[in-house]
Design a protein around this motif. Sequence first.
Motif, PDB file in Angstrom:
ATOM      1  N   GLN A   1      46.232  36.637  53.750  1.00 50.67           N
ATOM      2  CA  GLN A   1      45.684  37.987  53.690  1.00 50.67           C
ATOM      3  C   GLN A   1      46.807  38.923  53.296  1.00 50.67           C
ATOM      4  OE1 GLN A   1      44.565  38.990  57.715  1.00 50.67           O
ATOM      5  NE2 GLN A   1      46.634  38.783  58.490  1.00 50.67           N
ATOM      6  N   ILE A   2      46.472  40.143  52.915  1.00 53.10           N
ATOM      7  CA  ILE A   2      47.499  41.175  52.843  1.00 53.10           C
ATOM      8  C   ILE A   2      47.896  41.446  54.286  1.00 53.10           C
ATOM      9  CG2 ILE A   2      48.061  43.517  52.137  1.00 53.10           C
ATOM     10  CD1 ILE A   2      47.371  41.646  49.803  1.00 53.10           C
ATOM     11  N   PRO A   3      49.149  41.198  54.654  1.00 55.36           N
ATOM     12  CA  PRO A   3      49.501  41.235  56.080  1.00 55.36           C
ATOM     13  C   PRO A   3      49.220  42.567  56.752  1.00 55.36           C
ATOM     14  CG  PRO A   3      51.460  41.006  54.689  1.00 55.36           C
ATOM     15  CD  PRO A   3      50.290  40.837  53.808  1.00 55.36           C
ATOM     16  N   THR A   4      48.528  42.477  57.880  1.00 59.43           N
ATOM     17  CA  THR A   4      48.143  43.650  58.676  1.00 59.43           C
ATOM     18  C   THR A   4      49.169  43.813  59.796  1.00 59.43           C
ATOM     19  OG1 THR A   4      46.650  42.178  59.890  1.00 59.43           O
ATOM     20  CG2 THR A   4      45.690  43.482  58.131  1.00 59.43           C
TER      21      THR A   4
ATOM     22  N   SER B   1      46.083  34.840  49.352  1.00 62.80           N
ATOM     23  CA  SER B   1      45.631  33.550  48.804  1.00 62.80           C
ATOM     24  C   SER B   1      44.121  33.405  48.768  1.00 62.80           C
ATOM     25  CB  SER B   1      46.212  32.402  49.633  1.00 62.80           C
ATOM     26  OG  SER B   1      45.617  32.363  50.920  1.00 62.80           O
ATOM     27  N   THR B   2      43.411  34.210  49.546  1.00 61.98           N
ATOM     28  CA  THR B   2      41.977  33.959  49.713  1.00 61.98           C
ATOM     29  C   THR B   2      41.067  34.922  48.954  1.00 61.98           C
ATOM     30  OG1 THR B   2      41.966  35.316  51.727  1.00 61.98           O
ATOM     31  CG2 THR B   2      42.291  32.942  51.994  1.00 61.98           C
ATOM     32  N   ARG B   3      41.538  36.128  48.691  1.00 59.13           N
ATOM     33  CA  ARG B   3      40.659  37.132  48.074  1.00 59.13           C
ATOM     34  C   ARG B   3      41.090  37.477  46.659  1.00 59.13           C
ATOM     35  NH1 ARG B   3      37.017  39.763  51.032  1.00 59.13           N
ATOM     36  NH2 ARG B   3      36.969  39.330  53.253  1.00 59.13           N
ATOM     37  N   TRP B   4      40.124  37.490  45.746  1.00 59.69           N
ATOM     38  CA  TRP B   4      40.402  37.954  44.388  1.00 59.69           C
ATOM     39  C   TRP B   4      40.527  39.469  44.388  1.00 59.69           C
ATOM     40  CZ3 TRP B   4      37.360  40.619  40.536  1.00 59.69           C
ATOM     41  CH2 TRP B   4      37.965  40.626  39.269  1.00 59.69           C
TER      42      TRP B   4
ATOM     43  N   ARG C   1      40.384  48.787  29.344  1.00 61.77           N
ATOM     44  CA  ARG C   1      39.175  48.586  30.134  1.00 61.77           C
ATOM     45  C   ARG C   1      38.849  47.104  30.341  1.00 61.77           C
ATOM     46  NH1 ARG C   1      35.150  53.350  27.758  1.00 61.77           N
ATOM     47  NH2 ARG C   1      36.587  55.076  28.176  1.00 61.77           N
ATOM     48  N   VAL C   2      39.904  46.299  30.437  1.00 64.95           N
ATOM     49  CA  VAL C   2      39.747  44.865  30.671  1.00 64.95           C
ATOM     50  C   VAL C   2      40.175  44.556  32.106  1.00 64.95           C
ATOM     51  CG1 VAL C   2      40.505  42.550  30.013  1.00 64.95           C
ATOM     52  CG2 VAL C   2      40.156  44.313  28.248  1.00 64.95           C
ATOM     53  N   MET C   3      39.359  43.742  32.820  1.00 57.22           N
ATOM     54  CA  MET C   3      39.723  43.345  34.186  1.00 57.22           C
ATOM     55  C   MET C   3      40.814  42.279  34.149  1.00 57.22           C
ATOM     56  SD  MET C   3      36.240  43.199  36.490  1.00 57.22           S
ATOM     57  CE  MET C   3      35.387  41.993  35.499  1.00 57.22           C
ATOM     58  N   ARG C   4      41.834  42.468  34.949  1.00 59.78           N
ATOM     59  CA  ARG C   4      42.911  41.489  35.064  1.00 59.78           C
ATOM     60  C   ARG C   4      42.983  40.989  36.511  1.00 59.78           C
ATOM     61  NH1 ARG C   4      43.987  39.557  30.130  1.00 59.78           N
ATOM     62  NH2 ARG C   4      44.877  41.108  28.704  1.00 59.78           N
ATOM     63  N   GLY C   5      43.035  39.675  36.697  1.00 59.25           N
ATOM     64  CA  GLY C   5      43.029  39.101  38.038  1.00 59.25           C
ATOM     65  C   GLY C   5      44.223  38.209  38.309  1.00 59.25           C
ATOM     66  N   LYS C   6      44.048  37.267  39.250  1.00 58.89           N
ATOM     67  CA  LYS C   6      45.158  36.423  39.707  1.00 58.89           C
ATOM     68  C   LYS C   6      45.740  35.554  38.595  1.00 58.89           C
ATOM     69  CE  LYS C   6      44.429  35.937  44.657  1.00 58.89           C
ATOM     70  NZ  LYS C   6      44.007  35.054  45.744  1.00 58.89           N
TER      71      LYS C   6
ATOM     72  N   PRO D   1      43.879  43.029  41.604  1.00 54.06           N
ATOM     73  CA  PRO D   1      43.249  43.040  40.283  1.00 54.06           C
ATOM     74  C   PRO D   1      43.135  44.487  39.806  1.00 54.06           C
ATOM     75  CG  PRO D   1      41.600  42.746  41.966  1.00 54.06           C
ATOM     76  CD  PRO D   1      42.936  42.725  42.665  1.00 54.06           C
ATOM     77  N   TYR D   2      42.951  44.690  38.541  1.00 57.41           N
ATOM     78  CA  TYR D   2      42.892  46.067  38.055  1.00 57.41           C
ATOM     79  C   TYR D   2      42.181  46.122  36.702  1.00 57.41           C
ATOM     80  CZ  TYR D   2      46.731  44.772  34.931  1.00 57.41           C
ATOM     81  OH  TYR D   2      47.490  44.171  33.972  1.00 57.41           O
ATOM     82  N   ILE D   3      41.826  47.334  36.318  1.00 56.25           N
ATOM     83  CA  ILE D   3      41.279  47.601  34.993  1.00 56.25           C
ATOM     84  C   ILE D   3      42.414  48.177  34.151  1.00 56.25           C
ATOM     85  CG2 ILE D   3      39.511  48.834  33.674  1.00 56.25           C
ATOM     86  CD1 ILE D   3      38.358  46.914  35.765  1.00 56.25           C
ATOM     87  N   ASN D   4      42.763  47.514  33.055  1.00 62.19           N
ATOM     88  CA  ASN D   4      43.890  48.018  32.260  1.00 62.19           C
ATOM     89  C   ASN D   4      43.467  49.149  31.325  1.00 62.19           C
ATOM     90  OD1 ASN D   4      42.711  46.872  29.991  1.00 62.19           O
ATOM     91  ND2 ASN D   4      44.171  45.179  29.850  1.00 62.19           N
TER      92      ASN D   4
END
Length: 403
Positions: free
Chosen positions: A38-41, A69-72, A101-106, A95-98
Motif C-alpha cells: 500500500q502507500i504507507p499510512t 504493489s496492489t493498486r493501479w 490526454r493519454v493514461m499512463r500506468g505501472k 497513474p496520470y493523464i499526460n
Amino acid sequence: MGIKRKIKNYIYLKKNYPLAKKTTIEVNKKNILIIDTQIPTFDKDSASNRITEIAKFLAKHYNVYMMDSTRWIPKIEAKKYIQNLNDHNVTVYTPYINEFRVMRGKKYFLKKILPKLDFVWCHRPEVFESYLDFFRDKAPQVKIIYDMVDIHYLRMERGLEIKHDEIRAKEAIHYKYIETELSKKADKIAVISDKEKEFMTAFVDKSKLFTVSNVHNLKVKPEEMPPFEKRSGIFFIGTFWHDPNVDAVEILYQEIMPLVWKVLPYLKITIIGDNAPEHFSKMNSENFEIAGFVENIIPYYEKCFASVSPLRFGAGVKGKIGQALEYTLPVLTTDIGAEGMFLENGITALIAGNNDYQKFADNIIEICTNKKLWNTLHQNSEKGIYPFSIEAQKEEIFKMLEG
C-alpha cells in the motif's frame, strides 16, 4: 478492462492525478524502488511509519521511488500520504493523464525506471514473493532487498499456541516458506532486530542479513510535556488487522483491568486503533473506551500516565512502544513486547511476564500512583529510543546498500 471502467478511471485520474509524471532520474546517485502492499499510512501502523521514515532518510542520499504493489489507482485517502513522501523527495508512483490526454500506468512507470535501477526494496513478504521473479527477469542488474518487517510465521506460530485456528495455521506454513526458503534468493535481507538476525542465520547466509529497525526520534524534551500531576488514564494503541493487538485488548478487558479497578476503580483506559472487531463494542464503557482510529493521538501522550501493551505473542519490534518513547511517555509491556526493544525494567519501561496479569496490573497501579517512578521512565525516554534513531542505524543501512 471494459470501456465504462476506462472512462471512469480516466475521469478519476484527470481530477486527482492529472500530471503526476515524476520519473526524472538524477545522475551520480543510486536509484532505489521501494514496493509496499500500500502507500504507507504512517499514522495507522508501525510498519508503514517505519518504511516512511526509511524512505525519507534514503531520499537524502539516493533517488527514491515508491510503488503500491496492489493498486493501479490509489484511493483518494492515499493523497495525503503521497504528498508527505513527495515533500521529502520520494517519488511515489501514481497513474496520470499526460499532456496528450493519454493514461499512463505501472507498466509505463516501470519501463522508464527499470534500466537505471540499482535496488528494489520489497517491503513485506507478499511483495517479495510477488516481485522476485519479475525483477530477476526484467532487471537482472538490480539487487533485491527483502524487508521482512517481522518474522510473520514465528508470530503466527506463537499465536497458534495460545489459540489454534486452521486458517492461520495454513498461513503460517506459507509464510514460513517465504521467510526461510524463498528468502535465500534475495541479495540482501533487512531484519527488524539483532535477535531476528540471529534467528535467521539458521536459514540464510549471515552476510545477507542487516538490522534495519523501526525509526524513532525524540519528538519533544521531557520538560516540554505535562507533569505527572496533570495526567489521568492510560491507553492502548494498535491496528486490529494484527492478531496480537486483538488478543492484548481482550486480555486487558478480561484479566488485567478488573485487577486494576479493585485498587483504582475510576481509572480509564482508552483503546485506539482502526479495524476493531465487532465484539469490542460489547467492551465499550465509561472506563473502557473503544475509540477506534484517532487522527491525532498526541493529546493522549500529553494527558495519560502510560501506554500499555500486554502482548502475549508476536515478533519484531513494536512501533507502539517506540512511538510512546518519542513523546517521553512511560511504557508498560510484557517480555514479548520488550523483545528486541533494548528496554530495561524499571529504567526505560515496566515489564511483566507474558501471562502475569497480576504483575501487569500492579505495574499500571504503580505508574499511576508513584510520581518518582513515573519521572524516572519519563526522563529516560531518550535512552530507550536512541537505538532506533537514524543516527544509530545509518551505517548499517549504508552498508546494506553497498555494491
